[in-house]
Design a protein around this motif. Structure first.
Motif, PDB file in Angstrom:
ATOM      1  N   ILE A 190       0.835  -1.199   0.000  1.00  0.00           N
ATOM      2  CA  ILE A 190       0.000   0.000   0.000  1.00  0.00           C
ATOM      3  C   ILE A 190       0.871   1.251   0.000  1.00  0.00           C
ATOM      4  O   ILE A 190       0.575   2.234  -0.701  1.00  0.00           O
ATOM      5  CB  ILE A 190      -0.955   0.005   1.208  1.00  0.00           C
ATOM      6  N   GLU A 191       1.957   1.233   0.763  1.00  0.00           N
ATOM      7  CA  GLU A 191       2.874   2.373   0.774  1.00  0.00           C
ATOM      8  C   GLU A 191       3.411   2.654  -0.627  1.00  0.00           C
ATOM      9  O   GLU A 191       3.524   3.820  -1.045  1.00  0.00           O
ATOM     10  CB  GLU A 191       4.038   2.113   1.733  1.00  0.00           C
ATOM     11  N   VAL A 192       3.738   1.598  -1.366  1.00  0.00           N
ATOM     12  CA  VAL A 192       4.250   1.758  -2.730  1.00  0.00           C
ATOM     13  C   VAL A 192       3.188   2.375  -3.629  1.00  0.00           C
ATOM     14  O   VAL A 192       3.459   3.317  -4.390  1.00  0.00           O
ATOM     15  CB  VAL A 192       4.710   0.400  -3.297  1.00  0.00           C
ATOM     16  N   HIS A 193       1.946   1.855  -3.533  1.00  0.00           N
ATOM     17  CA  HIS A 193       0.857   2.408  -4.354  1.00  0.00           C
ATOM     18  C   HIS A 193       0.618   3.876  -4.023  1.00  0.00           C
ATOM     19  O   HIS A 193       0.418   4.707  -4.912  1.00  0.00           O
ATOM     20  CB  HIS A 193      -0.433   1.619  -4.128  1.00  0.00           C
ATOM     21  N   VAL A 194       0.620   4.208  -2.740  1.00  0.00           N
ATOM     22  CA  VAL A 194       0.371   5.591  -2.319  1.00  0.00           C
ATOM     23  C   VAL A 194       1.492   6.506  -2.806  1.00  0.00           C
ATOM     24  O   VAL A 194       1.247   7.633  -3.277  1.00  0.00           O
ATOM     25  CB  VAL A 194       0.211   5.682  -0.792  1.00  0.00           C
ATOM     26  N   SER A 195       2.736   6.056  -2.706  1.00  0.00           N
ATOM     27  CA  SER A 195       3.866   6.856  -3.167  1.00  0.00           C
ATOM     28  C   SER A 195       3.751   7.165  -4.655  1.00  0.00           C
ATOM     29  O   SER A 195       3.927   8.313  -5.093  1.00  0.00           O
ATOM     30  CB  SER A 195       5.176   6.115  -2.885  1.00  0.00           C
ATOM     31  N   ARG A 196       3.424   6.153  -5.435  1.00  0.00           N
ATOM     32  CA  ARG A 196       3.273   6.354  -6.876  1.00  0.00           C
ATOM     33  C   ARG A 196       2.061   7.230  -7.186  1.00  0.00           C
ATOM     34  O   ARG A 196       2.101   8.064  -8.103  1.00  0.00           O
ATOM     35  CB  ARG A 196       3.135   5.002  -7.572  1.00  0.00           C
ATOM     36  N   LEU A 197       1.004   7.049  -6.412  1.00  0.00           N
ATOM     37  CA  LEU A 197      -0.205   7.847  -6.607  1.00  0.00           C
ATOM     38  C   LEU A 197       0.087   9.325  -6.355  1.00  0.00           C
ATOM     39  O   LEU A 197      -0.343  10.198  -7.125  1.00  0.00           O
ATOM     40  CB  LEU A 197      -1.308   7.352  -5.668  1.00  0.00           C
ATOM     41  N   ARG A 198       0.818   9.616  -5.299  1.00  0.00           N
ATOM     42  CA  ARG A 198       1.165  11.013  -4.990  1.00  0.00           C
ATOM     43  C   ARG A 198       1.936  11.647  -6.145  1.00  0.00           C
ATOM     44  O   ARG A 198       1.653  12.783  -6.549  1.00  0.00           O
ATOM     45  CB  ARG A 198       2.000  11.068  -3.713  1.00  0.00           C
ATOM     46  N   LYS A 199       2.917  10.919  -6.673  1.00  0.00           N
ATOM     47  CA  LYS A 199       3.721  11.453  -7.774  1.00  0.00           C
ATOM     48  C   LYS A 199       2.853  11.689  -9.010  1.00  0.00           C
ATOM     49  O   LYS A 199       2.998  12.697  -9.698  1.00  0.00           O
ATOM     50  CB  LYS A 199       4.854  10.486  -8.101  1.00  0.00           C
ATOM     51  N   ARG A 200       1.937  10.752  -9.270  1.00  0.00           N
ATOM     52  CA  ARG A 200       1.089  10.866 -10.455  1.00  0.00           C
ATOM     53  C   ARG A 200       0.132  12.057 -10.313  1.00  0.00           C
ATOM     54  O   ARG A 200      -0.083  12.810 -11.265  1.00  0.00           O
ATOM     55  CB  ARG A 200       0.307   9.558 -10.659  1.00  0.00           C
ATOM     56  N   LEU A 201      -0.439  12.214  -9.137  1.00  0.00           N
ATOM     57  CA  LEU A 201      -1.364  13.327  -8.909  1.00  0.00           C
ATOM     58  C   LEU A 201      -0.636  14.667  -8.990  1.00  0.00           C
ATOM     59  O   LEU A 201      -1.109  15.619  -9.610  1.00  0.00           O
ATOM     60  CB  LEU A 201      -2.046  13.176  -7.543  1.00  0.00           C
TER      61      LEU A 201
END
Length: 225
Positions: A190-201
């Protein structure tokens, strides 16, 4: 959204699961009433797709048992039993909808989404937070009106955060919603998904922020508020 599919015809169930996966749902698939009982006792599902002709117990008996226990998870019945009396019995036993086999997969998807749009359920058509808009039917994400491509699980994380904007979503809830039984979840997935999500947003100019609530989970906030 996490769906439980209870269907004993392995090939047909695999086709249904694959189709629902493509529509953005996370699907757990079991082939007996006993396995269905175990699953629904351990996971909070958004909906159940229930075949009636199970090898160990009639699906209606399983459904009645759930309702007697107070489980109000929306249930879509699948059946080849096409008589009016059979449909009425299914609905009166606690079913929320009744779909005859054979059916078009597009209809099944539409009926599931309709169930989840009912009062008290979880699926709205379009969710808006700041300049971010998510169409749950088309599975389309827009930022400032521009379509943004995003991997399915990142989109799943974002959807659940948008549905609970301003509230903390526990990490284990996110894991439950975006992973099925057959997926092994690493401790930091989940941490990995959230990190990538933040960068994408951030890269797309989204005016929302994903905040970490240490030891609990994550919170989505409109940065303008």
């Amino acid at each position: 959204m996490r769906i439980l599919l209870i269907e004993d015809h392995e090939r047909f169930a695999g086709f249904v699961k694959e189709s629902l996966d493509k529509e953005g749902f996370t699907v757990d698939m079991v082939n007996t009433a006993a396995a269905g009982e175990d699953a629904i006792s351990s996971v909070k599902y958004d909906a159940v797709v229930l075949d009636l002709g199970l090898p160990d117990l009639d699906g209606l008996d399983l459904l009645r048992s759930w309702r007697e226990k107070g489980n109000d998870t929306p249930v879509l019945i699948l059946s080849a039993r096409d008589g009016v009396d059979e449909k009425v019995l299914g609905l009166n036993s606690g079913g929320d909808d009744y779909l005859l086999k054979p059916f078009a997969m597009e209809e099944l998807v539409a009926r599931i989404r309709a169930l989840l749009r009912r009062p008290g359920e979880v699926l709205g058509l379009v969710i808006n937070v700041g300049n971010v808009s998510f169409d749950t039917t088309a599975r389309e994400l827009l930022i400032d009106g521009k379509a943004i491509s995003m991997p399915r699980r990142e989109m799943g994380v974002l959807e659940h955060l948008m549905r609970r904007v301003g509230r903390v979503v526990p990490k284990d809830v996110l894991e439950d919603k975006i992973y099925g039984f057959e997926k092994e979840v690493s401790s930091n997935s989940i941490e990995v998904h959230v990190s990538r999500l933040r960068k994408r947003l951030s890269g797309a100019g989204a005016k929302v922020v994903v905040q970490t609530v240490r030891g609990v989970g994550y919170l989505l906030a409109d940065e303008n508020l």
